[in-house]
Write an enzyme that holds these catalytic residues in place. Structure first.
Site, PDB file in Angstrom:
ATOM      1  N   LYS A 185      -3.955   6.795 -42.819  1.00 31.62           N
ATOM      2  CA  LYS A 185      -2.974   7.012 -43.892  1.00 31.62           C
ATOM      3  C   LYS A 185      -1.562   7.043 -43.300  1.00 31.62           C
ATOM      4  O   LYS A 185      -0.643   6.420 -43.821  1.00 31.62           O
ATOM      5  CB  LYS A 185      -3.259   8.327 -44.635  1.00 31.62           C
ATOM      6  CG  LYS A 185      -4.513   8.272 -45.482  1.00 31.62           C
ATOM      7  CD  LYS A 185      -4.358   7.305 -46.647  1.00 31.62           C
ATOM      8  CE  LYS A 185      -5.623   7.072 -47.418  1.00 31.62           C
ATOM      9  NZ  LYS A 185      -5.614   5.889 -48.264  1.00 31.62           N
ATOM     10  N   TYR A 205      -9.357   9.236 -40.435  1.00 34.12           N
ATOM     11  CA  TYR A 205      -8.979   8.879 -41.813  1.00 34.12           C
ATOM     12  C   TYR A 205      -7.488   9.186 -42.037  1.00 34.12           C
ATOM     13  O   TYR A 205      -6.724   8.342 -42.512  1.00 34.12           O
ATOM     14  CB  TYR A 205      -9.851   9.659 -42.807  1.00 34.12           C
ATOM     15  CG  TYR A 205      -9.306   9.659 -44.217  1.00 34.12           C
ATOM     16  CD1 TYR A 205      -9.356   8.507 -44.998  1.00 34.12           C
ATOM     17  CD2 TYR A 205      -8.714  10.812 -44.762  1.00 34.12           C
ATOM     18  CE1 TYR A 205      -8.840   8.507 -46.301  1.00 34.12           C
ATOM     19  CE2 TYR A 205      -8.204  10.814 -46.056  1.00 34.12           C
ATOM     20  CZ  TYR A 205      -8.265   9.666 -46.814  1.00 34.12           C
ATOM     21  OH  TYR A 205      -7.748   9.662 -48.083  1.00 34.12           O
ATOM     22  N   SER A 264      -2.107  10.740 -48.540  1.00 32.80           N
ATOM     23  CA  SER A 264      -2.862  11.978 -48.735  1.00 32.80           C
ATOM     24  C   SER A 264      -2.148  13.155 -48.084  1.00 32.80           C
ATOM     25  O   SER A 264      -1.483  13.003 -47.043  1.00 32.80           O
ATOM     26  CB  SER A 264      -4.234  11.797 -48.075  1.00 32.80           C
ATOM     27  OG  SER A 264      -4.875  13.027 -47.957  1.00 32.80           O
TER      28      SER A 264
END
Ligand code: NAD
Ligand code: UFG
Length: 340
Positions: A152, A148, A124
């Site tokens: 990643k 989050y 992302s």
């Protein structure tokens, strides 16, 4: 190619499965339905050109995953499965570290055992945080602002280490910017549980009258109209990017990072205006406080993907808005009704 798609019933995975199947690839989906439903599978099958296999497997269940790899011999894996709500990751970081990291480690161990060493990973643009000045290239510094995003970046690092340890691994780390839109048939799209966190699903629910108005998070950013600017990319362009990445991995070993964005930045007000124009609907909105953690501007330099994958986004903002609206309007209809 025989491709295992983890999280293939989700928003991006389902569009990618259709695209792969349309291009003649054999797709095998594993999904635990934590953020999707089985009906999506019927729709993928309708839209794809070849039969697709579905296995209800949780990637945290190592034994079940091992069984998948025993039953089928895959050429490559596309790994979408994971949790993705930024706010939830801040409230419950252990859930995110456990879920996103353990599931990936389980997957990589099974891939290694089965000698399947080609992987496309959903990363992302969130890994860039707020350090870089757009357009953002892949070598811009990373800066993590939530758990989050940390998961990643950690998976990216694991995949990079793996490729360094064994020259047979080929991995593509795809950093998506802001995926929106839906399949042009209106049969697939984004359907978040509860109150949407992201702009487009919230906006389509306002258009439908399901929510009273859209809250715009701040209008004094240093942008052309004061609202936040993002690089919106049509989910079908993104799906095509995955197919190109798989082809690239056939001839390129190592770990390769690619931005997938349109390269253009649009503000919240730009998006609302385009949505209203192309769909002939009115979107009531109110300006509210900034959302903590948001940055002013983010858009990609995707020239590496264009150069090396032969991919670029071709669908414009108007098409993204039309397709998103067609999907939202048809959401309550059953599959059979939608096909009529
Ligand atoms: P999604 O939630 O719609 O899809 C994820 C799918 O994975 C769901 O069908 C879910 O049921 C499944 N899943 C989750 N955990 C699983 C597990 N342990 N085992 C098996 N299946 C599991 O999300 P999406 O928007 O399609 O995103 C796909 C990937 O792309 C995610 O990894 C996400 O973090 C990443 N990503 C998404 C965006 C975005 O804006 N949508 C942006 C950047 C990156
Ligand atoms: N926004 C509003 N009102 C809303 C929702 C969003 O004004 O109700 C604004 C935001 O402030 C931002 C823009 O709309 O300026 C886009 O916000 P989104 O929540 O749709 O997307 P983000 O750029 O914040 O983040 C998304 C995903 C992340 C991912 C990132 C980059 O949620 O997980 O894109 O891919 F990391």
């Amino acid at each position: 190619m025989k491709v295992l798609i983890t999280g293939g019933l989700g928003y991006i995975g389902s569009h990618t499965a259709v695209e792969l199947s349309s291009k003649g690839h054999e797709c095998f989906i594993v999904d635990n339905l934590i953020n999707s439903n089985r009906d999506v599978f019927n729709r993928i099958e309708m839209l794809g050109k070849h039969p697709i296999s579905l296995m209800m497997v949780d990637l945290l269940d190592q034994k079940a995953l091992a069984d998948v790899f025993r039953r089928f011999k895959f050429d490559a894996v596309i790994h979408f499965a994971g949790l993705k709500a930024v706010g939830e990751s801040v409230k419950n970081p252990l859930l995110y570290y456990e879920h996103n990291l353990m599931s990936t480690l389980n997957l990589l161990k099974e891939m290694k055992k089965a000698n399947v060493k080609k992987l496309v990973f959903s990363s992302s643009a969130t890994v860039y945080g707020d350090l870089s000045t757009p357009p953002i290239t892949e070598d811009a510094p990373t800066s993590i602002i939530n758990p989050y995003g940390q998961t990643k970046l950690m998976v990216e690092e694991i995949l990079t280490d793996l490729a360094q340890s064994d020259p047979e691994w080929s991995t593509a780390l795809l950093r998506y910017f802001n995926p929106i839109g839906a399949h042009p048939s209106g049969l697939l799209g984004e359907n978040p549980n509860g109150i949407p966190n992201n702009l487009m699903p919230y906006l389509t629910q306002v258009a439908k009258g399901k929510r009273e108005y859209l809250s715009i998070f701040g209008n004094d950013y240093p942008t052309h109209d004061g609202t936040g600017v993002r690089d919106y990319i049509h989910v079908m362009d993104l799906a095509e990017g995955h197919v190109k990445a798989l082809i690239y991995l056939e001839n390129n070993t190592g770990a390769h990072t690619f931005n997938l964005g349109s390269g253009r930045g649009y503000s919240v007000l730009d998006l609302i205006k385009t949505f209203e124009e192309v769909n002939n609907v009115h979107i009531p909105y109110r300006i509210v406080d900034k959302r903590p953690g948001d940055i002013a501007v983010s858009y990609a330099d995707s020239s590496k993907a264009e150069r090396e994958l032969g991919w670029r986004a071709t669908r414009g903002l108007g098409e993204m808005c039309e397709d998103a609206w067609r999907w939202e309007k048809g959401l309550e209809k059953s599959v059979d009704k939608t096909m009529e």
